[in-house]
Design a protein around this motif. Structure first.
Motif, mmCIF file in Angstrom:
data_model
loop_
_atom_site.group_PDB
_atom_site.id
_atom_site.type_symbol
_atom_site.label_atom_id
_atom_site.label_comp_id
_atom_site.label_asym_id
_atom_site.label_seq_id
_atom_site.Cartn_x
_atom_site.Cartn_y
_atom_site.Cartn_z
ATOM 1 N N LEU A 109 34.383 36.826 38.548
ATOM 2 C CA LEU A 109 34.689 36.514 37.149
ATOM 3 C C LEU A 109 35.908 37.298 36.722
ATOM 4 O O LEU A 109 35.961 38.511 36.898
ATOM 5 C CB LEU A 109 33.486 36.851 36.259
ATOM 6 C CG LEU A 109 32.304 35.899 36.429
ATOM 7 C CD1 LEU A 109 31.006 36.561 36.030
ATOM 8 C CD2 LEU A 109 32.509 34.621 35.636
ATOM 9 N N TRP B 158 38.236 33.419 30.222
ATOM 10 C CA TRP B 158 37.516 33.879 31.413
ATOM 11 C C TRP B 158 37.344 32.716 32.378
ATOM 12 O O TRP B 158 37.156 31.582 31.976
ATOM 13 C CB TRP B 158 36.171 34.506 31.053
ATOM 14 C CG TRP B 158 35.134 33.579 30.487
ATOM 15 C CD1 TRP B 158 34.906 33.309 29.162
ATOM 16 C CD2 TRP B 158 34.179 32.790 31.214
ATOM 17 N NE1 TRP B 158 33.890 32.402 29.030
ATOM 18 C CE2 TRP B 158 33.412 32.066 30.260
ATOM 19 C CE3 TRP B 158 33.887 32.618 32.563
ATOM 20 C CZ2 TRP B 158 32.385 31.191 30.620
ATOM 21 C CZ3 TRP B 158 32.859 31.745 32.931
ATOM 22 C CH2 TRP B 158 32.127 31.040 31.960
ATOM 23 N N PHE B 159 37.418 33.018 33.646
ATOM 24 C CA PHE B 159 37.202 32.017 34.694
ATOM 25 C C PHE B 159 36.344 32.602 35.802
ATOM 26 O O PHE B 159 36.422 33.799 36.090
ATOM 27 C CB PHE B 159 38.529 31.577 35.336
ATOM 28 C CG PHE B 159 39.471 30.907 34.389
ATOM 29 C CD1 PHE B 159 39.243 29.608 33.942
ATOM 30 C CD2 PHE B 159 40.605 31.577 33.930
ATOM 31 C CE1 PHE B 159 40.119 28.995 33.072
ATOM 32 C CE2 PHE B 159 41.485 30.960 33.050
ATOM 33 C CZ PHE B 159 41.242 29.667 32.622
ATOM 34 N N LYS B 160 35.592 31.723 36.434
ATOM 35 C CA LYS B 160 34.924 32.080 37.684
ATOM 36 C C LYS B 160 35.844 31.527 38.767
ATOM 37 O O LYS B 160 36.139 30.330 38.768
ATOM 38 C CB LYS B 160 33.552 31.416 37.709
ATOM 39 C CG LYS B 160 32.627 31.943 38.764
ATOM 40 C CD LYS B 160 31.234 31.378 38.488
ATOM 41 C CE LYS B 160 30.317 31.629 39.643
ATOM 42 N NZ LYS B 160 29.011 31.019 39.410
#
Lengths: 421, 164
Positions: free
Chosen positions: A24, A154-156
């Motif tokens: 993350l 936010w990114f995974k």
């Protein structure tokens, strides 16, 4: 282990040397986008955050393109709300009716995305800009609001499926047929949570418009993003449309992929997706006798100049079948003007097609071509879900502009070879 | 702890059937709830009761990014959605607006329409009170639990911006 294109771009925007799938991260954004359906919700959420201004007035884009020109009073109110927001926050990239276009055709044309960028848009087809070698993905309105306020999202970090393209497209076959073929092969969740990374020697035979169409429909395979390797055609496009600096990311030679799929472009035929999922594909030879009531040529998937040229090549000197209504939507004002100068609009009108100002309208059953009970449409759009273009008992068949135009002439799903001798 | 009666659907439930685009000229949750699931299931809005749990198959919420879809589901009284898998934009949107969701393929396949189930979203434990079977879903990563603890993304960002 090396990184994919997407992983490298995300790492650079998170200030990290390296990222791994599943990690993350918080990434800096180069552009935050919204339209007239998603932005009103984002404005409400933005106001809750209490930020005085957007993070960067030049890095937010708002395009009223879905229910515009305003289809009813409620839509007019939604547009009024976002117009006021754009004015009060001095958003530089707000595009009013008359200058606008369908967002995913307009944004690259305006030079707002360049290779190496990270872009979020409150519209699922934001993945289109992956054609330029950028990381670009669709989000919801709340993510848009948070992005406008903070300049971050936010990114995974996703894994990727690598598509190695070889060969050349056969006559009449386009990027639309390639992406429909791929979705038919891997399914509507075949790339769920993953990137679709396209590269290989076959890339050279795909125009930028083909690539935009393919990246656009990555979401229809469930992908987080579609992304193309950058080549001479990409750079030429970017230099023509943007003065911004760009950065080319290449996948590492030892990048780890969830899967590697080889696609021989010369093996792909004209492809149609039958109701009610984009994965229900058949080649044109397998389509059988499907009579139709309407044809829609346009949208963020297939409303670009090459799409209109392909349609015009088929419609030239022909007449629309008496049982069919044909509506053609150039995707931006610039494309509209170019189509006019090239004489394409005349061909369409002479054939008996209606030509409209840019709008997403019919693609999502909004306005300008809604289907009635039991009606069937061949559309160059991206989704054929139940009720997508109107009545829950209507049907949508997804195809390329050449197939759509041929079907307009014959009144049933047809190959352009049947019409252009 | 969430407890409720199950309303069950299949695979690839797209956001166009969750809330058809013709109703997107508003973003009012109560208004959206009136048309939730309409094109797939005319009876949904009549039979849904506050606290009911929606259970579905693969790729739930695929298609359009419209946040109106999880908003409509939440406003219609659904307390939790369990699916085999979620489409990724829907997944983000649900977390961001505070609609609890859980991914659990086994439970999603097994649990039937009308079953009464009890769920601990934090630990991921799903109990089917009707059949007595128990399932374990993958709990959310800590980061997403933080967002949910902050009552959605907006409060989370507010908190972060206040600190910086």
């Amino acid at each position: 282990m090396g990184m994919t294109m997407t992983q490298k771009i995300l790492a650079a925007h998170a200030g990290l040397d390296k990222v791994a799938p599943g990690q993350l991260i918080m990434a800096d954004l180069d552009l935050v986008l919204g339209n007239d359906i998603t932005t009103p919700v984002a404005v409400r959420e933005f106001e809750k955050i209490g930020a005085e201004s957007v993070f960067d007035k030049s890095k937010v884009a708002i395009v009223p393109d879905h229910f515009t020109p305003n289809k009813d009073i409620k839509s007019a109110e939604q547009c009024r709300l976002i117009r006021n927001f754009a004015r009060s926050h001095e958003i530089e990239n707000y595009f009013e009716i008359g200058q606008m276009g369908i967002e995913h055709a307009l944004i690259p044309e305006k030079g707002l995305v360049v290779p190496g960028d990270v872009v979020i848009g409150a519209d699922s087809h934001t993945c289109t800009y992956g054609a330029l070698g950028a990381f670009s993905t669709g989000v919801g309105s709340t993510d848009m609001a948070a992005g406008m306020a903070s300049g971050q999202c936010w990114f995974k970090v996703p894994e990727a499926i690598r598509f190695n393209l070889t060969g050349k497209l056969r006559p009449w076959v386009s990027g639309k047929d390639v992406i429909l073929h791929i979705i038919g092969k891997i399914g509507v969740d075949g790339a769920l949570y993953k990137s679709m990374e396209f590269g290989g020697e076959g890339l050279a035979s795909l125009s930028m418009d083909d690539r935009f169409t393919m990246a656009n429909m990555a979401i229809e395979a469930g992908a987080k993003n579609g992304i193309f390797e950058v080549d001479g055609k990409t750079i030429a496009y970017v230099k023509e449309h943007s003065a911004r600096e760009y950065k080319v990311y290449e996948p590492d030679e030892d990048a780890e992929y969830a899967e590697v799929i080889d696609i021989d472009l010369s093996s792909i035929g004209l492809t149609v997706a039958f109701p009610h999922l984009p994965e229900n594909t058949r080649t044109i030879d397998e389509a059988g006798e499907v009579k139709i009531d309407q044809v829609v040529i346009g949208s963020c998937t297939n409303g670009r100049i090459e799409d209109l040229r392909a349609a015009a090549k088929v419609l030239k000197g022909n007449k629309v079948h008496p049982g069919v209504r044909v509506i053609i939507f150039p995707a931006t004002q610039k494309i509209y003007l170019q189509a006019m100068r090239e004489g394409l609009l005349e061909i369409f009108i002479e054939a008996g097609a209606a030509v409209s100002t840019p709008t997403c309208g019919p693609c999502l059953g909004g306005h300008m071509g809604v289907l009635g009970k039991g009606e069937r449409a061949v559309a160059t759009t991206n989704r054929n879900f139940v009720g997508r273009m109107g009545h829950p008992e209507s049907e949508v068949y997804l195809a390329s502009p050449a197939v759509a135009a041929a079907s307009a002439v014959t009144g049933k799903i047809s190959s352009p070879e049947e019409v252009v001798k | 702890m969430i407890q409720g009666k199950v309303i069950k659907y299949g695979d690839n439930i797209d956001t166009d059937v969750i809330i058809p685009a013709r109703y997107l000229n508003t973003s009012d949750p109560a208004e959206l709830a009136k048309y939730c699931m309409k094109d797939l299931d005319e009876t949904f809005t009549e039979r849904v009761r506050p606290g009911d749990i929606m259970v579905a198959g693969r790729n739930f919420g695929c298609g359009s990014s419209r946040e109106h879809a999880p908003i409509a589901i939440k406003a219609s009284g659904i307390s939790l959605v369990i699916a085999e898998t979620f489409a990724r934009i829907f997944y983000r949107n649900a977390i961001n607006i505070g609609l609890p969701i859980l991914e659990c393929p086994e439970a999603a396949r097994d649990i039937a329409e009308g079953d009464e189930i009890r769920v601990d979203v934090k630990s991921g434990k799903i109990e089917n009170m009707t059949t007595g079977k128990v399932y374990q879903a993958e709990p959310f990563p800590e980061f997403m639990q933080e967002i949910m603890k902050s009552d959605g993304l907006i409060e989370y960002v507010r908190g972060r911006m206040a600190k910086s």
